[in-house]
Design a protein around this motif. Structure first.
Motif: not given
Length: 132
Positions: A80-109
């Motif tokens: 989903p584009s939202r993951v990459s957008n919120e992480a500001r790119g797949l190569a960003n070291p913060a990618f896994s943190k952005a993914l974790e936040l979506i998973i824990t805070q937006d189960q409907e998404f």
């Protein structure tokens, strides 16, 4: 390998021989959270034509969220584009943190994205692949 993962791998295999494949699209075994579907794979032979066929099918799928197919690296990634957008790119070291936040805070998404993923795989199974 789950049924979902096996079906997705078989579907991708229609487009070329897979060298490597991985899918995160189940629920977290510890916390029970639904995961954001994130599919990574590598074909033995890369082809821009194959990338275009997959990209067009994903774009034409009737989805609830926007999707991105990244073919810029050795392993291709569909997410989903939202993951990459919120992480500001797949190569960003913060990618896994952005993914974790979506998973824990937006189960409907996650629920909507999982439904989309099923639709995308179904649509990819129907793609007519031209002979070379």
């Amino acid at each position: 390998m789950s049924k979902r993962s096996a079906l997705a791998a078989r579907t991708l295999s229609r487009f070329g021989e897979l060298e490597w494949y991985g899918l995160s699209a189940e629920s977290n075994p510890v916390h029970g959270y639904l995961q954001v579907p994130l599919m990574k794979w590598r074909f033995k032979a890369r082809s821009e034509r194959t990338a275009q066929l997959i990209r067009e099918s994903v774009r034409a799928s009737s989805t609830q969220v926007e999707w991105t197919l990244d073919t810029s690296r050795r392993n291709w990634v569909l997410l989903p584009s939202r993951v990459s957008n919120e992480a500001r790119g797949l190569a960003n070291p913060a990618f896994s943190k952005a993914l974790e936040l979506i998973i824990t805070q937006d189960q409907e998404f996650c629920r909507r994205a999982l439904a989309d993923f099923e639709r995308i795989i179904s649509d990819l199974r129907e793609v007519s692949i031209p002979e070379i």
